[in-house]
Design a protein around this motif. Structure first.
Motif, PDB file in Angstrom:
ATOM      1  N   GLN A  75       0.841  -1.193   0.000  1.00  0.00           N
ATOM      2  CA  GLN A  75       0.000   0.000   0.000  1.00  0.00           C
ATOM      3  C   GLN A  75       0.877   1.243   0.000  1.00  0.00           C
ATOM      4  O   GLN A  75       1.623   1.494   0.938  1.00  0.00           O
ATOM      5  N   THR A  80       0.832   5.306  -0.097  1.00  0.00           N
ATOM      6  CA  THR A  80      -0.023   6.468   0.125  1.00  0.00           C
ATOM      7  C   THR A  80       0.798   7.721  -0.101  1.00  0.00           C
ATOM      8  O   THR A  80       1.808   7.929   0.560  1.00  0.00           O
ATOM      9  N   THR A  81       0.340   8.541  -1.026  1.00  0.00           N
ATOM     10  CA  THR A  81       0.972   9.830  -1.301  1.00  0.00           C
ATOM     11  C   THR A  81       0.099  10.914  -0.677  1.00  0.00           C
ATOM     12  O   THR A  81      -0.980  10.635  -0.149  1.00  0.00           O
ATOM     13  N   GLY A 133      -3.414  10.775  -1.636  1.00  0.00           N
ATOM     14  CA  GLY A 133      -4.205   9.757  -0.956  1.00  0.00           C
ATOM     15  C   GLY A 133      -4.757  10.214   0.375  1.00  0.00           C
ATOM     16  O   GLY A 133      -5.739   9.662   0.875  1.00  0.00           O
ATOM     17  N   LEU A 134      -4.139  11.241   0.947  1.00  0.00           N
ATOM     18  CA  LEU A 134      -4.631  11.752   2.229  1.00  0.00           C
ATOM     19  C   LEU A 134      -5.907  12.550   2.077  1.00  0.00           C
ATOM     20  O   LEU A 134      -6.570  12.849   3.068  1.00  0.00           O
ATOM     21  N   ASP A 149      -8.633  10.683   3.589  1.00  0.00           N
ATOM     22  CA  ASP A 149      -8.326  10.260   4.945  1.00  0.00           C
ATOM     23  C   ASP A 149      -8.722  11.363   5.925  1.00  0.00           C
ATOM     24  O   ASP A 149      -8.236  12.490   5.807  1.00  0.00           O
ATOM     25  N   VAL A 186       2.430  14.411   4.946  1.00  0.00           N
ATOM     26  CA  VAL A 186       2.506  12.943   5.023  1.00  0.00           C
ATOM     27  C   VAL A 186       3.235  12.527   6.299  1.00  0.00           C
ATOM     28  O   VAL A 186       2.794  11.614   7.007  1.00  0.00           O
TER      29      VAL A 186
END
Length: 161
Positions: free
Chosen positions: A57, A59-60, A63-64, A67, A94
């Protein structure tokens, strides 16, 4: 995606997938502009081969956006004025996500230590630390449900425990 074996994860993220939020800074793992989460652990993507991401997985900063904690951090950065030139911001956000996943209520000193591998030449860090501190308001006292913080940051190949 299919990539050459020598391609870095950073090159794959930016040039193959088109996710340009992750920045190329130094290319040597010293600045943190390229920080990503790999299986929930923060790493400098410039030091990681793309093939090491296979089946994992990644996550960049983009991708947040899906979230809740990532969105909380991004909003706090804007509200605190922690974004100036913006170059370091994706990596800082990040890394802050990693920090708050593992420690939802860090002290200012813990925040400072938690972002040590991320360099900023504009803000002097005060507003960044203020933003991360503000993002902790009303967070549960333990790692977020389902996150189970692992307490690790492997940026630059070093365990920062």
């Amino acid at each position: 995606v299919a990539v050459p074996v020598q391609m870095s994860a950073l090159e794959m993220i930016r040039n193959v997938t088109g996710l340009t939020g992750t920045k190329y800074g130094c290319g040597e793992g010293e600045c943190g502009a390229c920080t990503i989460l790999l299986d929930g652990v923060s790493l400098n993507s410039c030091l990681l081969f793309a093939v090491e991401c296979d089946g994992r997985q990644v996550t960049t900063v983009e991708g947040l956006a899906a979230d809740p904690l990532g969105l909380r951090i991004e909003k706090a950065f804007v509200e605190a004025g922690a974004v100036q030139c913006g170059f370091c911001t994706p990596g800082m956000v990040v890394q802050a996500r990693q920090l708050l996943q593992d420690n939802p209520h860090p002290t200012r000193e813990e925040i400072q230590r938690g972002i040590e591998g991320n360099l900023c030449r504009c803000t002097g860090y005060v507003k960044i630390i203020d933003a991360i501190e503000a993002a902790t308001k009303d967070l549960p006292p333990a790692p977020l449900p389902g996150e189970g913080g692992n307490g690790r940051s492997l940026r630059s190949g070093l365990n920062k425990e």
